[in-house]
Design a protein around this motif. Structure first.
Motif, PDB file in Angstrom:
ATOM      1  N   PRO A   1     136.691  67.084  47.651  1.00 24.32           N
ATOM      2  CA  PRO A   1     136.358  68.416  48.149  1.00 24.32           C
ATOM      3  C   PRO A   1     135.255  69.111  47.342  1.00 24.32           C
ATOM      4  O   PRO A   1     134.518  69.939  47.866  1.00 24.32           O
ATOM      5  CB  PRO A   1     137.664  69.199  48.052  1.00 24.32           C
ATOM      6  N   LEU A   2     135.104  68.757  46.067  1.00 27.54           N
ATOM      7  CA  LEU A   2     134.044  69.344  45.248  1.00 27.54           C
ATOM      8  C   LEU A   2     132.668  69.000  45.806  1.00 27.54           C
ATOM      9  O   LEU A   2     131.771  69.836  45.817  1.00 27.54           O
ATOM     10  CB  LEU A   2     134.168  68.857  43.797  1.00 27.54           C
ATOM     11  N   LEU A   3     132.517  67.792  46.287  1.00 23.88           N
ATOM     12  CA  LEU A   3     131.251  67.370  46.880  1.00 23.88           C
ATOM     13  C   LEU A   3     130.897  68.243  48.076  1.00 23.88           C
ATOM     14  O   LEU A   3     129.737  68.590  48.275  1.00 23.88           O
ATOM     15  CB  LEU A   3     131.342  65.899  47.303  1.00 23.88           C
ATOM     16  N   MET A   4     131.897  68.618  48.841  1.00 25.93           N
ATOM     17  CA  MET A   4     131.647  69.440  50.027  1.00 25.93           C
ATOM     18  C   MET A   4     131.475  70.920  49.675  1.00 25.93           C
ATOM     19  O   MET A   4     130.724  71.627  50.326  1.00 25.93           O
ATOM     20  CB  MET A   4     132.797  69.274  51.028  1.00 25.93           C
TER      21      MET A   4
ATOM     22  N   GLY B   1     136.104  66.997  35.037  1.00 25.08           N
ATOM     23  CA  GLY B   1     137.033  68.080  34.684  1.00 25.08           C
ATOM     24  C   GLY B   1     137.347  68.942  35.892  1.00 25.08           C
ATOM     25  O   GLY B   1     138.503  69.331  36.105  1.00 25.08           O
ATOM     26  N   GLU B   2     136.334  69.232  36.675  1.00 28.30           N
ATOM     27  CA  GLU B   2     136.533  69.995  37.904  1.00 28.30           C
ATOM     28  C   GLU B   2     137.337  69.181  38.922  1.00 28.30           C
ATOM     29  O   GLU B   2     138.197  69.713  39.608  1.00 28.30           O
ATOM     30  CB  GLU B   2     135.180  70.377  38.493  1.00 28.30           C
ATOM     31  N   GLU B   3     137.057  67.881  39.005  1.00 29.31           N
ATOM     32  CA  GLU B   3     137.777  67.011  39.949  1.00 29.31           C
ATOM     33  C   GLU B   3     139.268  66.924  39.598  1.00 29.31           C
ATOM     34  O   GLU B   3     140.105  66.778  40.479  1.00 29.31           O
ATOM     35  CB  GLU B   3     137.190  65.597  39.933  1.00 29.31           C
TER      36      GLU B   3
ATOM     37  N   HIS C   1     138.584  72.900  43.117  1.00 26.63           N
ATOM     38  CA  HIS C   1     138.272  71.897  44.152  1.00 26.63           C
ATOM     39  C   HIS C   1     138.766  70.520  43.700  1.00 26.63           C
ATOM     40  O   HIS C   1     138.100  69.509  43.930  1.00 26.63           O
ATOM     41  CB  HIS C   1     136.767  71.849  44.417  1.00 26.63           C
ATOM     42  N   ALA C   2     139.913  70.482  43.060  1.00 29.52           N
ATOM     43  CA  ALA C   2     140.470  69.222  42.548  1.00 29.52           C
ATOM     44  C   ALA C   2     140.664  68.221  43.684  1.00 29.52           C
ATOM     45  O   ALA C   2     141.008  68.582  44.810  1.00 29.52           O
ATOM     46  CB  ALA C   2     141.794  69.475  41.836  1.00 29.52           C
ATOM     47  N   SER C   3     140.438  66.972  43.363  1.00 28.18           N
ATOM     48  CA  SER C   3     140.541  65.917  44.366  1.00 28.18           C
ATOM     49  C   SER C   3     141.992  65.580  44.674  1.00 28.18           C
ATOM     50  O   SER C   3     142.790  65.381  43.766  1.00 28.18           O
ATOM     51  CB  SER C   3     139.834  64.660  43.868  1.00 28.18           C
TER      52      SER C   3
END
Length: 95
Positions: free
Chosen positions: A14-17, A72-74, A79-81
């Motif tokens: 979701p971070l990519l989006m 770290g964000e993922e 927006h963790a995966s």
């Protein structure tokens, strides 16, 4: 290619989006600094030029920092995966 990236982002990353501003900044770093470095490094490494060693060390540190921040964000960000093992498997080679 675009459909494949969007499919991956919608399913696994979701971070990519979401593309927050700091993510966009890392993309500009890639375009403006890493891209020219890749061209320069390919030429220097293929010609066995010694001067490329120090810039390559700096590049590896910068790349590690970028991937560390993104992962770290993922792992724990807003927006963790939902499919962390897949995202880790695809991003850890960048470290």
């Amino acid at each position: 290619m675009l459909n494949m990236i969007h499919s991956y982002g919608s399913t696994y990353d979701p971070l990519l989006m979401a593309r927050p501003q700091w993510w966009k900044n890392t993309i500009w770093l890639d375009v403006l600094f890493y891209g020219p470095f890749y061209a320069m490094a390919i030429n220097a490494f293929s010609a066995w030029q010694e001067w490329i060693r120090i810039p390559a060390i700096f590049y590896s540190g910068m790349m590690f920092a970028d991937v560390f921040i993104i992962l770290g964000e993922e792992i724990a960000g807003p927006h963790a995966s939902p499919h962390l093992p897949v995202v880790l498997a695809l991003n850890l080679p960048g470290c």
